[in-house]
Scaffold this motif. Structure first.
Motif, mmCIF file in Angstrom:
data_model
loop_
_atom_site.group_PDB
_atom_site.id
_atom_site.type_symbol
_atom_site.label_atom_id
_atom_site.label_comp_id
_atom_site.label_asym_id
_atom_site.label_seq_id
_atom_site.Cartn_x
_atom_site.Cartn_y
_atom_site.Cartn_z
ATOM 1 N N ASN A 129 37.314 43.677 52.857
ATOM 2 C CA ASN A 129 37.065 42.319 53.332
ATOM 3 C C ASN A 129 38.220 41.409 52.944
ATOM 4 N N ALA A 130 38.271 40.270 53.578
ATOM 5 C CA ALA A 130 39.161 39.180 53.174
ATOM 6 C C ALA A 130 38.327 38.197 52.362
ATOM 7 N N ALA A 131 38.869 37.730 51.247
ATOM 8 C CA ALA A 131 38.075 36.891 50.345
ATOM 9 C C ALA A 131 38.927 35.779 49.754
ATOM 10 N N GLY A 132 38.234 34.726 49.313
ATOM 11 C CA GLY A 132 38.884 33.643 48.599
ATOM 12 C C GLY A 132 38.876 33.926 47.107
ATOM 13 N N GLY A 133 40.003 33.710 46.452
ATOM 14 C CA GLY A 133 40.110 33.991 45.035
ATOM 15 C C GLY A 133 39.611 32.836 44.178
ATOM 16 N N LEU A 134 38.705 33.129 43.256
ATOM 17 C CA LEU A 134 38.213 32.138 42.295
ATOM 18 C C LEU A 134 38.798 32.363 40.904
ATOM 19 N N ASN A 135 39.131 33.604 40.603
ATOM 20 C CA ASN A 135 39.748 33.928 39.322
ATOM 21 C C ASN A 135 41.109 33.240 39.232
ATOM 22 N N GLN A 136 41.320 32.493 38.173
ATOM 23 C CA GLN A 136 42.550 31.711 38.033
ATOM 24 C C GLN A 136 43.791 32.584 37.916
ATOM 25 N N ASP A 137 43.606 33.856 37.586
ATOM 26 C CA ASP A 137 44.740 34.771 37.461
ATOM 27 C C ASP A 137 45.097 35.448 38.781
ATOM 28 N N PHE A 138 44.286 35.220 39.817
ATOM 29 C CA PHE A 138 44.547 35.853 41.107
ATOM 30 C C PHE A 138 45.566 35.055 41.911
ATOM 31 N N LYS A 139 46.302 35.782 42.772
ATOM 32 C CA LYS A 139 47.248 35.171 43.701
ATOM 33 C C LYS A 139 46.928 35.648 45.108
ATOM 34 N N VAL A 140 47.347 34.882 46.105
ATOM 35 C CA VAL A 140 47.210 35.326 47.490
ATOM 36 C C VAL A 140 47.990 36.633 47.661
ATOM 37 N N VAL A 191 45.370 55.625 41.619
ATOM 38 C CA VAL A 191 46.183 55.710 42.835
ATOM 39 C C VAL A 191 47.070 54.486 42.958
ATOM 40 N N GLY A 192 46.512 53.300 42.662
ATOM 41 C CA GLY A 192 47.283 52.070 42.746
ATOM 42 C C GLY A 192 48.484 52.078 41.815
ATOM 43 N N GLN A 193 48.295 52.594 40.606
ATOM 44 C CA GLN A 193 49.408 52.687 39.663
ATOM 45 C C GLN A 193 50.467 53.654 40.177
ATOM 46 N N GLU A 194 50.019 54.783 40.743
ATOM 47 C CA GLU A 194 50.962 55.756 41.299
ATOM 48 C C GLU A 194 51.779 55.160 42.441
ATOM 49 N N LEU A 195 51.162 54.258 43.218
ATOM 50 C CA LEU A 195 51.841 53.644 44.355
ATOM 51 C C LEU A 195 52.699 52.448 43.944
ATOM 52 N N GLY A 196 52.610 52.055 42.669
ATOM 53 C CA GLY A 196 53.385 50.911 42.204
ATOM 54 C C GLY A 196 52.749 49.573 42.511
ATOM 55 N N TYR A 197 51.406 49.550 42.608
ATOM 56 C CA TYR A 197 50.679 48.335 42.973
ATOM 57 C C TYR A 197 50.147 47.591 41.749
ATOM 58 N N GLY A 198 50.575 47.969 40.560
ATOM 59 C CA GLY A 198 50.006 47.413 39.344
ATOM 60 C C GLY A 198 50.038 45.905 39.253
ATOM 61 N N ASP A 199 51.056 45.276 39.857
ATOM 62 C CA ASP A 199 51.201 43.822 39.743
ATOM 63 C C ASP A 199 50.168 43.055 40.568
ATOM 64 N N PHE A 200 49.617 43.683 41.617
ATOM 65 C CA PHE A 200 48.687 42.940 42.470
ATOM 66 C C PHE A 200 47.345 43.647 42.674
ATOM 67 N N LEU A 201 47.086 44.720 41.937
ATOM 68 C CA LEU A 201 45.796 45.399 42.027
ATOM 69 C C LEU A 201 44.905 44.929 40.878
ATOM 70 N N LYS A 202 43.784 44.307 41.220
ATOM 71 C CA LYS A 202 42.859 43.723 40.244
ATOM 72 C C LYS A 202 41.478 44.348 40.416
ATOM 73 N N LEU A 226 29.647 31.111 37.224
ATOM 74 C CA LEU A 226 28.763 32.278 37.292
ATOM 75 C C LEU A 226 29.515 33.594 37.066
ATOM 76 N N GLY A 227 30.836 33.513 36.948
ATOM 77 C CA GLY A 227 31.616 34.727 36.715
ATOM 78 C C GLY A 227 32.112 35.397 37.970
ATOM 79 N N VAL A 228 32.158 34.676 39.075
ATOM 80 C CA VAL A 228 32.621 35.231 40.348
ATOM 81 C C VAL A 228 34.151 35.195 40.391
ATOM 82 N N ASP A 229 34.746 36.321 40.800
ATOM 83 C CA ASP A 229 36.203 36.408 40.926
ATOM 84 C C ASP A 229 36.681 36.170 42.351
ATOM 85 N N ALA A 230 35.846 36.520 43.336
ATOM 86 C CA ALA A 230 36.219 36.338 44.738
ATOM 87 C C ALA A 230 34.965 36.076 45.552
ATOM 88 N N VAL A 231 35.108 35.282 46.608
ATOM 89 C CA VAL A 231 33.956 34.887 47.413
ATOM 90 C C VAL A 231 34.253 35.125 48.890
#
Length: 303
Positions: A129-140, A191-202, A226-231
């Motif tokens: 899905n496409a979601a809006g980020g609520l976690n302050q550490d998330f980036k587009v 798999v994400g680490q193997e692909l080099g996605y560590g910087d943007f995989l949450k 409420l502890g929501v990271d994405a909506v």
């Protein structure tokens, strides 16, 4: 005056929105006569992520409007096709576009494909899905592995399992503490680490709202507390039905915009930005999904 059937809850009156086992089986049987593919993995493509279906080899595709009992996708960015094919050798079926509450469909109708997946022989469902980020550490552009959800409409009784339960699908009171398969979450991280996605995989918690209006600032602040990271406006109802049917679930959110929590901000959420962000990160999302699918075994293990 409508008189409820004696075998049903005395307050429940059947309506056309209540899809029976026979309705779902008729749809599955029709599809099985149209293709020799017997999928073990089902994939749902979110807004701007329909390119996942293009990864399938030996495709056989059906427009939703041609499939018995299927609703039609009305949202820009959702092609409205069911595509059968193989991904890394695995037989798959892919929804190129999904259905939402805000389109006006009953909740049982928008989750019909999950029951059809089960009757087609699907064992594992991959949902994006496409979601809006609520976690302050998330980036587009971040990709979030969903570890849990909050079904906010469900607090008001808007749950796809409301109504008579058919034991041929699942039990009356299904457990949701393991809604998202933890082995598949761990696999995706590896798999994400193997692909080099560590910087943007949450990873994080996803909350569904009804839509189609985006969230107010006050609503975003409440969800953050409420502890929501994405909506977003999808996924959870599909997950509930998939788990009710006994299928494993793995789900990803692409963070396509950051939720506005500051009254002084000039930022405004809009669907065009969602689709644009989806296009920009689509290749990595597709690579992650296909790599995870490649390591799912038919016996529901992974390698």
């Amino acid at each position: 005056m409508l008189i409820p059937h004696a075998n049903l809850c005395p307050f429940f009156v059947p309506t056309p929105s209540s899809l029976s086992y026979e309705d779902c089986k008729a749809t599955a049987d029709w599809l099985l006569t149209q293709t020799d593919m017997r999928p073990t993995v089902g994939i749902v493509c979110g807004s701007g992520l329909g390119g996942l279906a293009d990864l399938l080899k030996d495709q056989v595709a059906f427009n939703y409007e041609d499939i018995p009992n299927f609703p039609q996708s009305t949202v820009h960015g959702h092609a409205g096709r069911l595509v059968f094919g193989t991904m890394k050798g695995k037989p798959c079926v892919c929804m190129q576009g999904r259905f939402h509450l805000y389109e006006g469909y009953p909740i049982q109708k928008i989750t019909l494909p999950m029951r059809v997946f089960k009757l087609l022989g699907v064992q594992t469902v991959v949902i994006t899905n496409a979601a809006g980020g609520l976690n302050q550490d998330f980036k587009v552009g971040d990709i979030m592995i969903i570890k849990d959800h909050i079904n906010l409409p469900g607090f008001a009784g808007n749950n796809p399992l409301v109504g008579p339960n058919d034991e041929r699908f699942g039990v009356r009171f299904p457990c949701m503490s393991d809604a998202y398969d933890r082995d598949l979450q761990q696999l995706a991280m590896e798999v994400g680490q193997e692909l080099g996605y560590g910087d943007f995989l949450k990873e994080g918690v996803y909350c569904v709202l009804g839509g189609p209006s985006f969230e107010t600032i006050a609503e975003c602040r409440m969800l953050h507390l409420l502890g929501v990271d994405a909506v977003g406006m999808s996924t959870v109802h599909e997950v509930i039905v998939a788990r009710h049917c006994g299928m494993r679930v793995f789900a990803l959110s692409l963070i396509t915009n950051l939720a506005v929590t500051d009254y002084d901000s000039e930022e405004k959420a809009n669907h065009e930005d969602v689709l644009q962000a989806g296009n920009q990160r689509a290749e990595q999302m597709e690579q992650l999904v296909s790599s995870v699918v490649n390591r799912i075994e038919p016996n529901n293990n992974y390698i």
